[in-house]
Design an enzyme around this catalytic site. Structure first.
Site, PDB file in Angstrom:
ATOM      1  N   HIS A  92       0.820  -1.203   0.000  1.00  0.00           N
ATOM      2  CA  HIS A  92       0.000   0.000   0.000  1.00  0.00           C
ATOM      3  C   HIS A  92       0.862   1.264   0.000  1.00  0.00           C
ATOM      4  CE1 HIS A  92      -4.214   1.192   0.269  1.00  0.00           C
ATOM      5  NE2 HIS A  92      -3.843   2.224   0.987  1.00  0.00           N
ATOM      6  N   ASP A 158      -6.964   3.937   9.272  1.00  0.00           N
ATOM      7  CA  ASP A 158      -8.322   3.998   8.714  1.00  0.00           C
ATOM      8  C   ASP A 158      -8.630   2.774   7.860  1.00  0.00           C
ATOM      9  OD1 ASP A 158      -9.015   6.432   9.850  1.00  0.00           O
ATOM     10  OD2 ASP A 158      -8.157   7.587   8.210  1.00  0.00           O
ATOM     11  N   GLU A 269     -11.687  12.590  13.894  1.00  0.00           N
ATOM     12  CA  GLU A 269     -11.060  12.909  12.611  1.00  0.00           C
ATOM     13  C   GLU A 269     -11.795  14.100  12.012  1.00  0.00           C
ATOM     14  OE1 GLU A 269     -10.157   9.949   9.723  1.00  0.00           O
ATOM     15  OE2 GLU A 269      -9.094   8.641  11.139  1.00  0.00           O
TER      16      GLU A 269
END
Length: 523
Positions: A92, A158, A269
């Site tokens: 990623h 997340d 957030e």
């Protein structure tokens, strides 16, 4: 056993000879006995960013940490000066950080996935609940296993489909970071294979220099093969809230209010809502119909909005709905737009795995496997207003595709012994993470457009350094850029490299250090 190790050593030697020769002796995927090497594996030249494509000469799919140790001992103890090695978890990364041009990529998901949960009170638990997980395991796998025991890690990212070793090499942040610190602040012990091939178990009290070096160390000092992660009691449900603002200062002050009440709030957030597409994209996983219909363009000028997202855990074991009382009290103190607050209740698993729904939505329309010119910055509170102005001045808000995250963290939740670099403004207890998570659809943004977006990122990052900002998941194209990034921590970082990976074998895709050779006389 001895014969197996002998065969493995011979296979590695043959591979290294092939890699360092001007002729490629191995031309197609083959299995070199117990270590399972693949030659010219194309998948290892690709990552989530789809910006850099550096092909390795071989891929190792290890069957145990001992395989990784064996490989690195051979590489570090030989005169083959060109071979580098990169660990690849869920791939990623954005800018080729897990790639190894003409080197060897170790696919960590090949390690047997092992997750063992130990509950507080058990003989071996030592007073706390924790899980031992292999470095290539995914966080979603750890979540699923720990929930079987009514437990879960305290700090998250997340997106959960990331490897445990990968995020611990970066930091690992999300909306829980203000309360519990990043993921690297919630690790009890590690098994690491250094660049010299040494397999070491380390912790804050055992081989502590290696332990802190590897946490947030960008893969430069060793490869994490096992991590002991602190666990806590998991809630059954989460009350999840979104509130909207049309003024940044009010938005920021309400975020400050929320992080100042960690006994009440479990997650904070925020987003910059810059256009209709961004409003839709970050609402995919929110299971409530938002009646928020802002006018993004009025009187010839662009209008942006802001959204705070926060959550309160619901353990459902109390006679009264304390969580609802908390939400009502917080809402009375907050100054969001009138009537623009939305609340839903979801399972703890669904809340933590919320980005998976957004991923599936993007995949369904072919917008997941596209270039991602992301930029993530740590910004001191004293410079956040200037940074947001800089950001909005440098992007075309009506064309931006993807979310823009912005939320506060607390400096004292980060251990200064780790390798992560925070802004130098020590008097700023509050630090903001700002993430421009842009997607570049090749159909509307070809190669020249992508390069323009990357140039914009460089311009923003360069200008942001004037307010003390630092990159999170950093990427720099020159030694001078890396030296400036680490600043006063550079000497420590370089000394750790010299100690644990003196030949510069590991993580070449980061571009921090050059591969060094050893003389024949030293063998």
């Amino acid at each position: 056993m001895e014969m197996t190790l002998f065969c493995a050593r011979i296979n590695i030697l043959i591979l290294l000879l092939a890699l360092c020769s001007p002729c490629k002796f191995i031309q197609s995927p083959i299995d070199l006995g117990p270590l399972n090497f693949l030659q010219n594996a194309n998948t290892a030249s690709m990552d989530f960013g789809r910006i850099h494509f550096n092909s390795p000469s071989a891929v190792l799919r290890p069957k145990s940490p001992e395989d990784i140790s064996l490989l690195l001992r051979f590489v570090s103890g030989s005169s083959f000066s060109k071979v580098t090695v990169a660990a690849r978890g869920a791939a990623h990364s954005i800018y080729g950080q897990a790639q190894a041009l003409d080197g060897i990529v170790i696919e960590m998901d090949a390690l047997p996935s092992s997750i063992r949960v130990h509950r507080k009170g058990e003989a071996e638990a030592d007073g706390v609940s924790y899980a031992d997980a292999s470095g290539g395991a995914l966080w979603v796998e750890l979540l699923e296993e720990s929930l079987k025991h009514g437990l879960a890690p305290r700090s998250w990212t997340d997106y959960l489909y990331l490897s445990i070793g990968g995020t611990l090499s970066i930091g690992g942040i999300s909306g829980q970071t203000f309360k519990y610190g990043p993921q690297i602040s919630n690790v009890l012990q590690l098994d690491v294979v250094t660049g010299k091939g040494e397999a070491i178990t380390c912790s804050p009290t055992k081989s502590s220099e290696l332990f802190y070096s590897v946490l947030g160390g960008l893969g430069q000092f060793g490869i994490i093969t096992r991590a002991r992660i602190l666990l806590q009691e998991a809630p059954e449900k989460v009350k999840w809230v979104r509130a909207f603002y049309d003024d940044f200062q009010t938005f920021a002050e309400d975020q400050d209010l929320l992080i100042s009440t960690p006994d009440l709030v479990d997650y904070v957030e925020g987003f910059i809502v810059i256009n209709e597409q961004s409003l839709k994209s970050f609402s995919t996983a929110f299971p409530a119909h938002l009646h928020f219909a802002p006018k993004f363009h009025s009187e010839g000028s662009s209008k942006v909005y802001y959204c705070i997202e926060y959550a309160v855990h619901d353990h459902s074991s109390k006679d009264i709905d304390t969580e609802q009382v908390v939400l009502e009290e917080l809402s009375r103190q907050m100054r969001h737009l009138p009537s623009q607050v939305y609340t839903v209740e979801v399972s703890y698993y669904d809340f933590l795995n919320r980005v998976r729904m957004e991923e599936l939505s993007l995949r369904s329309v072919g917008l997941w496997e596209v270039p991602h010119p992301w930029l993530n910055m740590f910004v001191p509170k004293s410079g956040i207003n200037e940074f947001v102005d800089l950001l909005l001045e440098n992007i075309a808000t009506e064309e931006f595709e993807g979310p823009v995250l912005i939320y506060p963290l607390l400096r004292d939740k980060w251990d200064a012994n780790t390798s992560v670099v925070l802004p130098d403004a020590d008097d700023d207890q509050v630090i903001y993470i700002v993430g421009m998570l842009r997607s570049a659809n090749p159909a509307s943004c070809p190669a020249a457009c992508l390069q323009s977006l990357l140039q914009t990122n460089r311009r923003i990052a360069g200008a942001a350094s004037r307010v003390g900002a630092k990159q999170y998941i950093p990427h720099h194209s020159s030694p001078a850029g890396w030296s400036e990034h680490f600043g006063r921590q550079w000497d420590r970082f370089a000394a750790r490299k010299a100690r644990f990976d003196p030949l510069g074998i590991l993580a070449p895709g980061q571009g921090i250090f050059s591969r060094r050779s050893i003389s024949i006389s030293s063998l």
